[in-house]
Design a protein around this motif. Structure first.
Motif, PDB file in Angstrom:
ATOM      1  N   ILE A 505       0.712  -1.154  -0.009  1.00  0.00           N
ATOM      2  CA  ILE A 505      -0.115   0.094   0.270  1.00  0.00           C
ATOM      3  C   ILE A 505       1.019   1.471   0.129  1.00  0.00           C
ATOM      4  CG2 ILE A 505      -1.446   1.430   1.410  1.00  0.00           C
ATOM      5  CD1 ILE A 505      -2.856  -1.094   2.429  1.00  0.00           C
ATOM      6  N   SER A 506       1.843   1.180   0.797  1.00  0.00           N
ATOM      7  CA  SER A 506       2.749   2.436   0.857  1.00  0.00           C
ATOM      8  C   SER A 506       3.446   2.993  -0.250  1.00  0.00           C
ATOM      9  CB  SER A 506       3.727   2.399   2.137  1.00  0.00           C
ATOM     10  OG  SER A 506       2.928   2.065   3.425  1.00  0.00           O
ATOM     11  N   MET A 507       4.215   1.766  -0.505  1.00  0.00           N
ATOM     12  CA  MET A 507       4.941   2.017  -2.217  1.00  0.00           C
ATOM     13  C   MET A 507       4.073   2.340  -3.248  1.00  0.00           C
ATOM     14  SD  MET A 507       7.855   2.009  -0.628  1.00  0.00           S
ATOM     15  CE  MET A 507       8.928   2.207  -2.040  1.00  0.00           C
ATOM     16  N   ALA A 622      -7.953   3.224  -9.503  1.00  0.00           N
ATOM     17  CA  ALA A 622      -8.027   1.625  -9.367  1.00  0.00           C
ATOM     18  C   ALA A 622      -7.014   1.169  -8.364  1.00  0.00           C
ATOM     19  CB  ALA A 622      -7.835   0.839 -10.576  1.00  0.00           C
ATOM     20  N   THR A 623      -6.126   1.539  -8.546  1.00  0.00           N
ATOM     21  CA  THR A 623      -5.047   0.948  -7.159  1.00  0.00           C
ATOM     22  C   THR A 623      -5.781   1.534  -5.805  1.00  0.00           C
ATOM     23  OG1 THR A 623      -3.412   1.536  -8.679  1.00  0.00           O
ATOM     24  CG2 THR A 623      -2.559   1.458  -6.374  1.00  0.00           C
ATOM     25  N   VAL A 628      -8.081  -1.156   0.168  1.00  0.00           N
ATOM     26  CA  VAL A 628      -9.216  -1.676   0.968  1.00  0.00           C
ATOM     27  C   VAL A 628      -9.141  -3.301   0.963  1.00  0.00           C
ATOM     28  CG1 VAL A 628     -11.480  -1.802   1.468  1.00  0.00           C
ATOM     29  CG2 VAL A 628     -10.673   0.146   0.380  1.00  0.00           C
ATOM     30  N   THR A 629      -9.058  -3.856  -0.082  1.00  0.00           N
ATOM     31  CA  THR A 629      -9.182  -5.304   0.037  1.00  0.00           C
ATOM     32  C   THR A 629      -7.876  -5.766   0.737  1.00  0.00           C
ATOM     33  OG1 THR A 629      -8.659  -5.184  -2.192  1.00  0.00           O
ATOM     34  CG2 THR A 629     -10.775  -6.229  -1.454  1.00  0.00           C
ATOM     35  N   LEU A 630      -6.681  -5.142   0.521  1.00  0.00           N
ATOM     36  CA  LEU A 630      -5.458  -5.498   1.005  1.00  0.00           C
ATOM     37  C   LEU A 630      -5.531  -5.555   2.447  1.00  0.00           C
ATOM     38  CD1 LEU A 630      -2.619  -3.791  -1.414  1.00  0.00           C
ATOM     39  CD2 LEU A 630      -2.911  -6.244  -0.756  1.00  0.00           C
ATOM     40  N   TRP A 631      -5.948  -4.288   2.923  1.00  0.00           N
ATOM     41  CA  TRP A 631      -6.116  -4.184   4.429  1.00  0.00           C
ATOM     42  C   TRP A 631      -6.936  -5.209   4.931  1.00  0.00           C
ATOM     43  CZ3 TRP A 631      -2.738  -1.414   7.483  1.00  0.00           C
ATOM     44  CH2 TRP A 631      -3.524  -1.368   8.657  1.00  0.00           C
ATOM     45  N   GLU A 632      -8.103  -5.598   4.391  1.00  0.00           N
ATOM     46  CA  GLU A 632      -8.754  -6.475   5.045  1.00  0.00           C
ATOM     47  C   GLU A 632      -8.087  -7.726   5.350  1.00  0.00           C
ATOM     48  OE1 GLU A 632     -13.365  -4.720   3.507  1.00  0.00           O
ATOM     49  OE2 GLU A 632     -12.254  -6.088   2.157  1.00  0.00           O
ATOM     50  N   LYS A 633      -7.171  -7.964   4.771  1.00  0.00           N
ATOM     51  CA  LYS A 633      -6.438  -9.288   4.793  1.00  0.00           C
ATOM     52  C   LYS A 633      -5.840  -9.224   6.298  1.00  0.00           C
ATOM     53  CE  LYS A 633      -4.756 -10.337   0.195  1.00  0.00           C
ATOM     54  NZ  LYS A 633      -3.513 -10.362  -0.418  1.00  0.00           N
ATOM     55  N   LEU A 634      -5.680  -8.141   6.767  1.00  0.00           N
ATOM     56  CA  LEU A 634      -4.846  -8.003   8.336  1.00  0.00           C
ATOM     57  C   LEU A 634      -5.943  -8.062   9.326  1.00  0.00           C
ATOM     58  CD1 LEU A 634      -2.541  -5.443   7.340  1.00  0.00           C
ATOM     59  CD2 LEU A 634      -2.304  -7.497   7.025  1.00  0.00           C
ATOM     60  N   LYS A 635      -7.354  -8.344   9.115  1.00  0.00           N
ATOM     61  CA  LYS A 635      -8.119  -8.398  10.211  1.00  0.00           C
ATOM     62  C   LYS A 635      -7.794  -9.708  11.322  1.00  0.00           C
ATOM     63  CE  LYS A 635     -13.052  -8.455  11.161  1.00  0.00           C
ATOM     64  NZ  LYS A 635     -14.449  -8.567  11.034  1.00  0.00           N
ATOM     65  N   GLY A 636      -7.776  -9.264  12.379  1.00  0.00           N
ATOM     66  CA  GLY A 636      -7.489 -10.247  13.486  1.00  0.00           C
ATOM     67  C   GLY A 636      -5.716 -10.212  13.459  1.00  0.00           C
ATOM     68  N   ARG A 637      -5.154  -9.733  12.559  1.00  0.00           N
ATOM     69  CA  ARG A 637      -3.586  -9.716  12.828  1.00  0.00           C
ATOM     70  C   ARG A 637      -2.792  -8.721  13.295  1.00  0.00           C
ATOM     71  NH1 ARG A 637      -0.606 -13.418   9.355  1.00  0.00           N
ATOM     72  NH2 ARG A 637      -1.987 -14.797   8.347  1.00  0.00           N
ATOM     73  N   ILE A 638      -3.869  -7.540  13.438  1.00  0.00           N
ATOM     74  CA  ILE A 638      -3.242  -6.345  14.206  1.00  0.00           C
ATOM     75  C   ILE A 638      -4.615  -6.231  15.260  1.00  0.00           C
ATOM     76  CG2 ILE A 638      -1.776  -5.221  12.534  1.00  0.00           C
ATOM     77  CD1 ILE A 638      -3.823  -3.427  11.936  1.00  0.00           C
ATOM     78  N   ASP A 639      -4.365  -5.136  16.189  1.00  0.00           N
ATOM     79  CA  ASP A 639      -5.462  -4.766  17.134  1.00  0.00           C
ATOM     80  C   ASP A 639      -6.569  -4.263  16.342  1.00  0.00           C
ATOM     81  OD1 ASP A 639      -3.004  -2.974  16.952  1.00  0.00           O
ATOM     82  OD2 ASP A 639      -4.835  -1.606  17.470  1.00  0.00           O
ATOM     83  N   LYS A 640      -7.850  -4.668  16.814  1.00  0.00           N
ATOM     84  CA  LYS A 640      -9.031  -3.973  16.409  1.00  0.00           C
ATOM     85  C   LYS A 640      -9.007  -2.471  16.120  1.00  0.00           C
ATOM     86  CE  LYS A 640     -14.048  -5.148  16.699  1.00  0.00           C
ATOM     87  NZ  LYS A 640     -14.564  -3.771  16.832  1.00  0.00           N
ATOM     88  N   GLU A 641      -8.548  -1.775  17.118  1.00  0.00           N
ATOM     89  CA  GLU A 641      -8.734  -0.216  17.160  1.00  0.00           C
ATOM     90  C   GLU A 641      -8.138   0.484  15.870  1.00  0.00           C
ATOM     91  OE1 GLU A 641      -7.580   1.447  20.808  1.00  0.00           O
ATOM     92  OE2 GLU A 641      -8.224   3.528  20.170  1.00  0.00           O
ATOM     93  N   ARG A 642      -6.825  -0.251  15.736  1.00  0.00           N
ATOM     94  CA  ARG A 642      -5.961   0.327  14.647  1.00  0.00           C
ATOM     95  C   ARG A 642      -6.594   0.070  13.244  1.00  0.00           C
ATOM     96  NH1 ARG A 642       0.158   0.402  16.208  1.00  0.00           N
ATOM     97  NH2 ARG A 642      -0.211  -1.846  16.659  1.00  0.00           N
ATOM     98  N   TYR A 643      -6.711  -1.213  13.320  1.00  0.00           N
ATOM     99  CA  TYR A 643      -7.501  -1.991  11.992  1.00  0.00           C
ATOM    100  C   TYR A 643      -8.515  -1.069  11.689  1.00  0.00           C
ATOM    101  CZ  TYR A 643      -9.578  -5.296   9.003  1.00  0.00           C
ATOM    102  OH  TYR A 643     -10.623  -5.748   7.855  1.00  0.00           O
TER     103      TYR A 643
END
Ligand code: BDP
Length: 716
Positions: A505-507, A622-623, A628-643
């Motif tokens: 996402i960042s790059m 489009a990028t 959004v879909t990339l970030w959704e992969k992180l559900k449960g892998r980082i804390d809920k608040e920041r997610y």
């Protein structure tokens, strides 16, 4: 996880208990005094190793049994161990030396601040899971590594807002005064120290003269007190007309004796309260601010006035090159008027006129923090006087923290750009390190408008920009991805997927933003008259603030050539001037910055300008959808608040990128009448307009500019 601890969370590392033997058991601080950086370093080591590994360290004055972390200045260490002097490397101001060997840690700074930097560095390395032995000598690339806050003391008489701040109210000011509770200011200094920042100017460059009342000077001293444990010095922005506005004099002429005396009194009074004050920042004769030119004096007369009052106290002045008269630049009156020319014109002939504690602070590009600008040519004109490059961590024109835009890749491109002074290698980074021309005072200034929001900048992901700013100011050779990796580990932990997603996402974020907000060097096509936020390409022309696109029905771009345009290209050294003068050798990404061309002009890619516009806006937006879909992969892998916080913003960005895409494309389609080869622009046959639906509790409004909403309407 509310973001307050940013990258200094000291969260437990994986398999922490396996590493305990490779860590120190006690901390020894050399000549530490509470409230000063060596003492702070000791405390950070205890807190850091406690948090990261669950190991409780003791603090000792002399050498205890077992492994130790010794931290202090080189001189304090050599006093105790004279024979060790020979083995130590040369350090420049703020530099540090680290030696890690079988759990014993030696952290030595050239000064107290350097010792603290060394402690933070060590903690960052072990937080990333590396507990092996190493030796490191680290010196900063440049001495000036400042942050500028644009905090107002008061806003409509009530509180402290932040100009172009997107993270809440000021952490320094409230109701025209310095806040009683400066806890956040201290926490901010801690973050900044951990990335090597050595000074903060707390008040806005559009300065209120009342910052210099005796009561507010007392308040500034309290800010300096909470900064001092972290080695962060305080700087103050001045209003050039303060002798008149505050001092009651009938003039603020910099050569008038009463004015000079008044300012000397101010400097003496500030330094009485804050003996280690860094100095001043001054914006003069720019955007309505007063300055020496009001009295027909030069900018050097203005800067030197302050420099001389600071000299007895060891302070320096950062004098801004962002000087232009927004009233006289009206392109409808003068085709050759070009704000980009202003800085070099105003500073022409002044290079050898400045006192040696004056530093000229130059925005990276000649206009104003746009998504793509060439490096300001003024950097090549100041060879005796030192310069700082002004970067903007605050994303004023770059999505205001509601869009993710990781800025390190942009800064790296600028810093690596070779300006070819005298046909010799002359990268921007070599100029602002002082190496190219040999000045002593040079470096970096970053506009960082943090606020009271616990995320500091208003967005968790935006903090990678602050981190990267400090890291690059210390060492511009570091890579964007390397810095991001460090930041991600410290902020979100070690999970590989988390790293992959944040890196991707960042790059992709700066190129995407450039694609959907304004490409080919046309600059960010934001609304220029109001908030600098959403799309409004039409607002760029016909006003004196001008980022001018000069777009008409057939052509677009600003001719800045010498042979036919505003002459700006000629401000560069000959090799660079020749490159930009010629349309063939101008890189596509700056084509419209330097040249005025038909929409049908062919780019190096073979596409026409207008088709490139259409395609880039589709590609960039489009990028943004994929974030959004990339970030959704992180559900449960980082804390809920920041997610959740980040997800909300990414969904918003995805939507807003479509508004950008359609507004800009529609605008140029209307102007040029040239259809999109792929038939997308202006063709929304599957779109259902909200205003055509049955609305309960919503109303439809006409939108201005019309192209910012399909069908001219939005629904609120
Ligand atoms: C512009 C900002 C304005 C600042 C000015 C500056 O919109 O708020 O005062 O720069 O840098 O980009 O002085």
């Amino acid at each position: 996880e509310d973001g307050l601890a940013a990258w200094l969370r000291y969260a437990r590392v994986p398999s922490a208990s396996r590493h305990l033997g490779k860590l120190p058991s006690a901390v020894v601080t050399l000549n530490a005094t509470k409230g000063y950086p060596v003492h702070t370093a000791g405390q950070e080591l205890v807190d850091g190793i406690g948090g990261l590994f669950g190991k409780k360290l003791t603090v000792a004055k002399s050498k205890p049994k077992g492994t130790t972390a010794t931290v202090g200045t080189v001189s304090a260490y050599v006093d105790k161990n004279p024979s060790a002097a020979k083995g130590l490397p040369d350090l420049v101001e703020d530099g540090f030396y680290l030696k890690i060997s079988k759990g014993n840690v030696l952290i030595l700074g050239q000064n107290e601040r350097g010792a603290l930097y060394g402690a933070f560095h060590y903690l960052s390395v072990i937080a990333q899971g590396n507990v092996s032995d190493f030796t490191l000598t680290s010196n900063p690339d440049a001495p000036v590594r400042w942050v500028n806050q644009w905090d107002n003391m008061q806003d409509g008489g009530t509180h402290g807002s932040v100009e172009r701040g997107y993270g809440g109210d000021s952490i320094f000011f409230w109701d025209g005064h310095i806040r009683e509770d400066l806890t956040r200011a201290g926490q901010y200094a801690r973050l900044l120290a951990s990335i090597g920042i050595n000074a903060v100017v707390a008040n806005n460059v559009n300065a209120n003269a009342s910052i210099l009342t005796p009561e507010n000077m007392d308040g500034l001293a309290r800010i300096a007190d909470v900064f001092r444990p972290y080695g962060v010095q305080l700087g103050v922005s001045l209003n050039f007309a303060a002798p008149q506005l505050l001092g009651g004099l009938d003039t603020f002429d910099p050569l008038d004796k009463t004015v000079v005396n008044w300012w000397q009194g101010i400097a003496d009074n500030l330094y009485k309260r804050i003996p280690d004050m860094a100095g001043y920042l001054v914006k003069a004769n720019s955007e309505g601010q007063p300055g020496p030119m009001t009295y027909n004096r030069t900018l050097a007369d203005g800067a030197n006035l302050f420099a001389r009052t600071l000299r007895p106290h060891g302070g320096i002045i950062l004098f801004r090159a962002f000087v232009y008269d927004h009233r006289s630049l009206n392109q409808t009156l003068d085709w050759k008027a070009d704000r980009a020319n202003a800085a070099v014109n105003y500073f022409d002939g002044l290079d050898d006129k400045f006192e040696d504690n004056v530093v000229i602070q130059i925005k990276y590009g000649p206009i104003d923090f746009q998504v793509r600008e060439p490096v300001s040519p003024l950097f090549t004109h100041l060879r005796r006087t030192g310069a700082t490059v002004e970067l903007q961590i605050t994303q004023e024109y770059l999505g205001q923290q509601a869009h993710v835009v990781y800025l390190a890749p942009m800064w790296k491109e600028l810093l690596d750009f070779d300006l070819r002074v005298d046909s010799k290698p002359s990268t921007l980074k070599s100029i602002v390190s002082g190496k190219r021309f040999g000045q002593k005072l040079t470096g970096y200034a970053g506009v960082v408008n943090v606020g009271t929001n616990t995320t500091w900048l208003g967005s968790h992901l935006a903090m990678s920009n602050l981190y990267a700013y400090g890291k690059l100011a210390w060492d511009p050779e570091q890579t964007s991805t390397g810095i991001l990796k460090e930041w991600t580990t410290l902020t979100f932990g070690h999970d590989k997927l988390v790293h992959d997603v944040i890196t991707k996402i960042s790059m992709e974020s700066w190129p995407a933003y450039e694609d959907y907000s304004g490409n080919l060097g046309i600059q960010t096509l934001t609304d220029i008259l109001l908030g600098h936020y959403g799309p409004n390409p039409g607002s760029q022309d016909g006003n004196p603030w001008g980022q001018w696109t000069r777009a008409d029905d057939d052509t677009i771009g600003m001719d800045r050539t010498v042979w036919n345009g505003t002459g700006f290209a000629g401000q560069y050294p000959p090799e660079i001037a020749a490159m930009y003068e010629n349309i063939e050798t101008t890189p596509d990404n700056l084509l419209l910055w330097f040249h005025h061309v038909p929409y049908t002009q062919k780019l190096k890619s073979g596409k026409t300008v207008i088709q490139h516009f259409y395609d880039a806006h589709y590609k960039g937006s489009a990028t943004a959808q994929t974030f959004v879909t990339l970030w959704e992969k992180l559900k449960g892998r980082i804390d809920k608040e920041r997610y959740e916080h980040v997800l909300f913003r990414l969904i918003y960005q995805a939507g807003h990128s479509l508004v950008w895409r359609d507004s800009v494309n529609q605008f140029y389609f209307n102007k040029s009448g040239i259809p999109d080869e792929l038939g997308r622009v202006g063709n929304h046959k599957y779109r259902i307009e909200a205003e055509e639906m049955e609305l309960k509790g919503y109303k439809s409004y006409r939108v201005s500019p019309f192209e910012a909403a399909s069908g001219y309407h939005c629904v609120v």
